[in-house]
Design an enzyme around this catalytic site. Sequence first.
Site, short mmCIF file in Angstrom:
data_model
loop_
_atom_site.label_atom_id
_atom_site.label_comp_id
_atom_site.label_asym_id
_atom_site.label_seq_id
_atom_site.Cartn_x
_atom_site.Cartn_y
_atom_site.Cartn_z
N ASP A 14 62.39 -15.42 22.52
CA ASP A 14 63.22 -15.66 21.33
C ASP A 14 62.78 -14.92 20.07
O ASP A 14 62.88 -15.45 18.96
CB ASP A 14 63.30 -17.16 21.04
CG ASP A 14 63.91 -17.95 22.17
OD1 ASP A 14 64.33 -17.35 23.18
OD2 ASP A 14 63.95 -19.19 22.07
N LYS A 112 69.82 -18.01 26.96
CA LYS A 112 69.70 -19.45 27.22
C LYS A 112 70.29 -20.21 26.04
O LYS A 112 70.35 -19.70 24.93
CB LYS A 112 68.24 -19.84 27.43
CG LYS A 112 67.33 -19.56 26.23
CD LYS A 112 65.87 -19.73 26.60
CE LYS A 112 64.94 -19.49 25.41
NZ LYS A 112 65.03 -20.51 24.37
N CYS A 145 60.41 -23.73 22.10
CA CYS A 145 60.81 -22.93 23.25
C CYS A 145 59.63 -22.43 24.08
O CYS A 145 59.72 -22.36 25.31
CB CYS A 145 61.69 -21.78 22.80
SG CYS A 145 63.26 -22.36 22.10
#
Length: 201
Positions: A14, A112, A145
């Site tokens: 990310d 995702k 995450c």
Amino acid sequence: MDITRESTALLVIDMQNGFLDDKGSMAAVGLPHRELRPAIAGCRTLVDAARAAGVPVIYTRYVFQPDYADGGVLPNHIVPAMKEVGSLAAGSWDAEIIDELAPAEGEIVIDKSRPSSFYGTRLEPVLTGLGVRSLVICGVTTNICVETTARDAGQRDYFVHVIGDATAEFDKARHEHALTGIGFLFGWVNTLDDVRAAWAA
């Protein structure tokens, strides 16, 4: 457990404009996004080292459909400001990986819509196809995450190495707490120096 080149992939989580840029959506909703920026240099070091060592590099992006139909509780109820500013919407600049870490041609990007890189994605089939059993993990955010992915990987019996100086969190205490939890039961917490030594050998 030592870090190896064999059967290993680097997972970069990310590292997107929305999380890291001054014009990104995390800044727009008032989160201290600059606390995440120290992860950039560490991730860059790991990506360069992985490419040089022939270790596959896999990126993830936290991405929502533009109408947030797949957003669930987070943008629709817990932090509705994310939806208001168009945070991490598919196809947006906000959702793209930062220029400093742009994937090379052929490198895999996994989208995702939840913290775990495994939930509802093709990550596990990709890892199986590559023969990967060990993951070196970096990126943001450590407590959300990164940790959720590390826990899910550990439960799937991957050897998990989270690189403490290539991850970052909005809050330093939560960063340290997450690393402690990962290292206690789900894998190992390592440093950039550990990886460089292993992949340069």
